[in-house]
Write a protein that holds these residues in place. Structure first.
Motif: not given
Length: 456
Positions: A5, A37, A41-42, A45-46, A49, A51, A67, A71
């Motif tokens: 992400l 974002a 994220l809700r 799954p990643f 990230i 940012c 975050i 996650q």
């Protein structure tokens, strides 16, 4: 396929990074706000990230906390400008995996991603010693690839009773690493005894290591336990073991093999259960070949090796170390020093730190002492070797680069050769101008005048 992400308020950055990652076979998604974002994220799954710190609706620190809730465990890498290095360090301390400074370089981006995914793919079995090691706030681990490899190895060997050789240049923190091994081991309830073998004569070494009885030598008015006895059921750390007298090495080998020692001037054999950690800034295998170190002792000690890289090879860790020594020095001096000015930080990051962590600690203590409470550390509080290192390196690099004007001017050619030689000698003596002047066969005032010409 790894899912990544990208969070950045600039559409162009999101588009560029997404296309780059797609070409390298990653599943990349992007968004331009913290709110967007959080929504992603809700639902998805990643694995990683990226940012930007400054977003339109919230900053990176606020988003990082969200975050960690949505996650937990996903690595977050922040993208910052050079002027935000202090912010980046604070984010790493708050739980971010690492940071990248703009402009972004593709090679560094891919290297960091490979490092992260290698750690994710590895099968890790947590053990109690890991918690003991991680809990030691006195040792700064760093976040670079070198740091992670080093502490992975520490975690592996600490719970064992293996003898360990720690290699590293002077000032890299070998004793602190040995303490870390001790605290992560079954010997942690015993004593940690450190001996510097570099300053021990043969007679003193025997007494220090194995103890002595009353009357063993002139001045021995009473019996005294040696390091092995004091470290019974604990850890004995022998620094600069390569300097130990060859005959004393024989006594040491016997103690390690038979787990008994005999005090100097005594006849009683004393059992000892001691974990041995040694350190050296020279290659002991080469010392064996040269006949300066016993081969049998080397193999007895060499059950596991750790290599501590010098600071000049740990660029990614420098901001973390700088911040740590800033905080500890400010606390020691009871001063509120909020950070380091950008220009001073740039100089600290460019310096090659020949004295490693020990030198950095001294530099930061000095800088804190010279900084007024409530102010940030500035360029003027840094020692000359750091100021001169940056200025001369850049200028001389320009002078010897291809295409410099005046290549056919004999005077300019001679000046360039002189400046290059001055820099070479300064590096050799770690920017000690008195020593440099002696080697160059000029007086100190002449050297200063030539340096002023370089910087003019």
């Amino acid at each position: 396929m790894k899912k990544i992400l990208i969070i950045d308020d600039e559409v162009a950055v999101c588009s560029l990074l997404t296309k780059f990652l797609d070409r390298h076979h990653y599943d990349a998604k992007s968004c331009t706000s913290g709110t967007a974002a959080i929504a992603l994220l809700r639902n998805e799954p990643f694995n990683l990230i990226f940012c930007d710190y400054r977003l339109g609706d919230m900053n990176g620190a606020e988003l990082l906390e969200k975050i960690k809730i949505l996650q937990p465990g996903v690595p977050v890498v922040f993208i910052t400008g050079n002027a935000e290095l202090q912010i980046a360090v604070d984010l790493v301390k708050a739980g971010a995996y690492n940071y990248l400074s703009k402009p972004l370089y593709p090679e560094r981006l891919l290297e960091l991603m490979g490092e992260i995914f290698d750690l994710q793919d590895a099968v890790v079995e947590p053990a109690t010693p890991v918690k003991a090691i991680a809990a030691n706030k006195a040792y700064v681990m760093g976040t670079s690839k070198y740091a992670k490899e080093l502490y992975d190895n520490v975690t592996i060997v600490a719970p064992t009773n293996f003898s360990v050789i720690i290699y590293g240049e002077t000032g890299t923190g070998k004793e602190s690493l040995a303490r870390l091994l001790h605290e992560g081991s079954a010997y942690r309830d015993g004593a940690f005894i450190a001996i510097d073998c570099g300053c021990l004569s043969k007679e003193l070494a025997v007494s220090e290591l194995f103890g002595h009885e009353k009357g063993a030598y002139t001045g021995a008015l009473q019996g005294q336990a040696g390091a092995f006895e004091l470290a019974h059921n604990g850890t004995l750390f022998l620094d600069e073991i390569g300097n130990l007298n060859y005959e004393v090495q024989t006594f040491l080998l016997r103690a390690l093999q038979q787990k008994v020692i005999r005090r100097l001037g005594g006849t009683k054999e004393i059992e000892v259960n001691t974990r041995i950690v040694v350190a050296s800034n020279e290659n002991l295998a080469e010392a064996v070949k040269d006949g300066h170190f016993r081969e049998d002792l080397y193999h007895r000690l060499n059950e596991f090796e750790l290599f501590v890289p010098p600071l000049r090879e740990r660029e990614g860790d420098l901001p973390v170390f700088i911040d740590h020594f800033l905080q500890t020095s400010a606390a020691e001096l009871k001063r509120n020093i909020p950070g380091v000015e950008d220009q001073a930080m740039a100089l600290l990051l460019q310096y090659n730190w020949p004295g490693n962590i020990r030198e950095m600690k001294n530099v930061m203590r000095r800088a804190c002492l010279l900084t007024a409470p409530g102010h940030m550390i500035s360029r003027k509080t840094l020692p000359p070797e750091i100021l001169n290192y940056s200025g001369m390196e850049g200028l001389l690099g320009d002078m010897v680069a291809d295409g410099t004007t005046g290549d056919y001017d004999l005077k300019n050619v001679a000046l360039r050769a002189e400046y290059v030689k001055i820099l070479e000698v300064l590096k050799k003596v770690k920017y000690n101008k008195t020593k440099a002047a002696l080697l160059l066969n000029i007086d100190r005032k002449t050297l200063y005048n030539k340096l002023k010409l370089i910087e003019a």
